[in-house]
Design an enzyme around this catalytic site. Structure first.
Site, PDB file in Angstrom:
ATOM      1  N   ASP A   1       0.868  -1.176   0.000  1.00 44.38           N
ATOM      2  CA  ASP A   1       0.000   0.000   0.000  1.00 44.38           C
ATOM      3  C   ASP A   1       0.909   1.232   0.000  1.00 44.38           C
ATOM      4  OD1 ASP A   1      -1.830   2.064   0.712  1.00 44.38           O
ATOM      5  OD2 ASP A   1      -3.211   0.635   1.579  1.00 44.38           O
TER       6      ASP A   1
ATOM      7  N   LYS B   1      -1.150  -1.607  -4.603  1.00 45.27           N
ATOM      8  CA  LYS B   1      -2.121  -0.520  -4.769  1.00 45.27           C
ATOM      9  C   LYS B   1      -1.549   0.608  -5.597  1.00 45.27           C
ATOM     10  CE  LYS B   1      -5.148  -0.683  -0.838  1.00 45.27           C
ATOM     11  NZ  LYS B   1      -5.575  -0.101   0.431  1.00 45.27           N
TER      12      LYS B   1
HETATM   13  P1  IMP Z   1       1.845  -0.461   3.730  1.00 45.05           P
HETATM   14  O1  IMP Z   1       2.832  -0.564   4.845  1.00 45.05           O
HETATM   15  O2  IMP Z   1       1.150   0.873   3.694  1.00 45.05           O
HETATM   16  O3  IMP Z   1       2.417  -0.821   2.391  1.00 45.05           O
HETATM   17  O4  IMP Z   1       0.681  -1.490   4.042  1.00 45.05           O
HETATM   18  C1  IMP Z   1       0.874  -2.843   3.935  1.00 45.05           C
HETATM   19  C2  IMP Z   1       0.260  -3.615   5.086  1.00 45.05           C
HETATM   20  O5  IMP Z   1      -0.960  -3.021   5.527  1.00 45.05           O
HETATM   21  C3  IMP Z   1      -0.092  -5.000   4.582  1.00 45.05           C
HETATM   22  O6  IMP Z   1       0.798  -5.919   5.188  1.00 45.05           O
HETATM   23  C4  IMP Z   1      -1.517  -5.221   5.011  1.00 45.05           C
HETATM   24  O7  IMP Z   1      -1.528  -6.042   6.158  1.00 45.05           O
HETATM   25  C5  IMP Z   1      -2.075  -3.874   5.389  1.00 45.05           C
HETATM   26  N1  IMP Z   1      -2.958  -3.310   4.317  1.00 45.05           N
HETATM   27  C6  IMP Z   1      -2.707  -2.241   3.538  1.00 45.05           C
HETATM   28  N2  IMP Z   1      -3.730  -1.999   2.687  1.00 45.05           N
HETATM   29  C7  IMP Z   1      -4.666  -2.962   2.947  1.00 45.05           C
HETATM   30  C8  IMP Z   1      -5.984  -3.250   2.397  1.00 45.05           C
HETATM   31  O8  IMP Z   1      -6.500  -2.601   1.477  1.00 45.05           O
HETATM   32  N3  IMP Z   1      -6.616  -4.313   2.941  1.00 45.05           N
HETATM   33  C9  IMP Z   1      -6.112  -5.080   3.955  1.00 45.05           C
HETATM   34  N4  IMP Z   1      -4.881  -4.841   4.475  1.00 45.05           N
HETATM   35  C10 IMP Z   1      -4.163  -3.789   3.988  1.00 45.05           C
END
Ligand code: IMP
Ligand code: MG
Length: 205
Positions: free
Chosen positions: A120, A149
């Protein structure tokens, strides 16, 4: 969307099926081949699933890797939490990633493939990659996500992070909405769906 029984949405808090289970499994077959090719010549690779979201994806992926002929695979897990039980807010600049335990004692000198459910804003995987390379002294760290994403309006800090942090392998790209199913949750719900669905975000804020 298919009308298979397993794809019927029976919860008003979900909006619709985004990726059905046939599409998921077809993509994992091609993804496994890509990973096998990239690791040609490597005798041992440790798939490091990121708990809990990647548990279902990594279980399917490792069996598909065997089917396409990859050998010398190990499976371990690391636990990381970035959003706890919530969803992300707008304009976030940074977030602390809590890394809390691993199923093996030592990965020094190992080739690690970090497997997560979704990229994300990039905080989780970039922190984990750094941790495995710098603190745990892995030989190499590649990254694989089931979903990536396409961010709509990231903060300048997140834009910069995503510009520099690229995953090595990804299953699908999705729009900037909260998605659930196939391991992904909102507040610990919906990990058990065999497909990926869109959550009605207003129901969870
Ligand atoms: P980031 O650190 O912002 O890249 O988010 C990644 C982590 O957040 C992943 O390991 C997921 O567990 C959680 N996450 C981020 N976006 C989503 C989503 O749309 N649905 C469910 N979990 C998400
Ligand atoms: Mg996660």
């Amino acid at each position: 969307m298919t009308n298979k029984k397993e794809h019927i949405i029976d919860d008003d808090r979900l909006q619709g099926v985004l990726i059905d289970s046939d599409a998921i499994h077809a993509r994992i077959e091609t993804l496994a081949q890509e990973i096998k090719d990239a690791y040609a010549g490597e005798t041992c690779v440790c798939l490091m699933g990121v708990l809990k979201g990647a548990s279902i994806f990594v279980s399917d992926l490792i069996r598909e890797l065997r089917t396409v002929g990859m050998r010398g695979l190990h499976l371990d897990f690391v636990r990381a939490s970035t959003y706890q039980s919530g969803m992300k807010g707008t304009g976030e600049k940074t977030r602390k990633v809590k890394i809390s335990g691993m199923t093996c004692d030592n990965v020094e000198g190992c080739s690690i493939l970090l497997v997560d459910d979704i990229l994300d804003q990039g905080f989780t995987l970039s922190a984990l990659k750094d941790y495995f390379l710098t603190e745990l002294k892995a030989k190499s760290v590649k990254t694989c996500v089931f979903l990536e994403k396409k961010l709509e309006s990231p903060s300048p800090e997140v834009l910069e992070l995503r510009k520099h942090f690229k995953v090595d392998f990804k299953g699908f790209e999705v729009n900037d909405r909260w998605v659930v199913g196939y391991g992904l949750d909102v507040g610990e719900e919906f990990r058990d769906l065999p497909y990926v669905a869109l959550a009605r975000e207003e129901c969870f804020r």
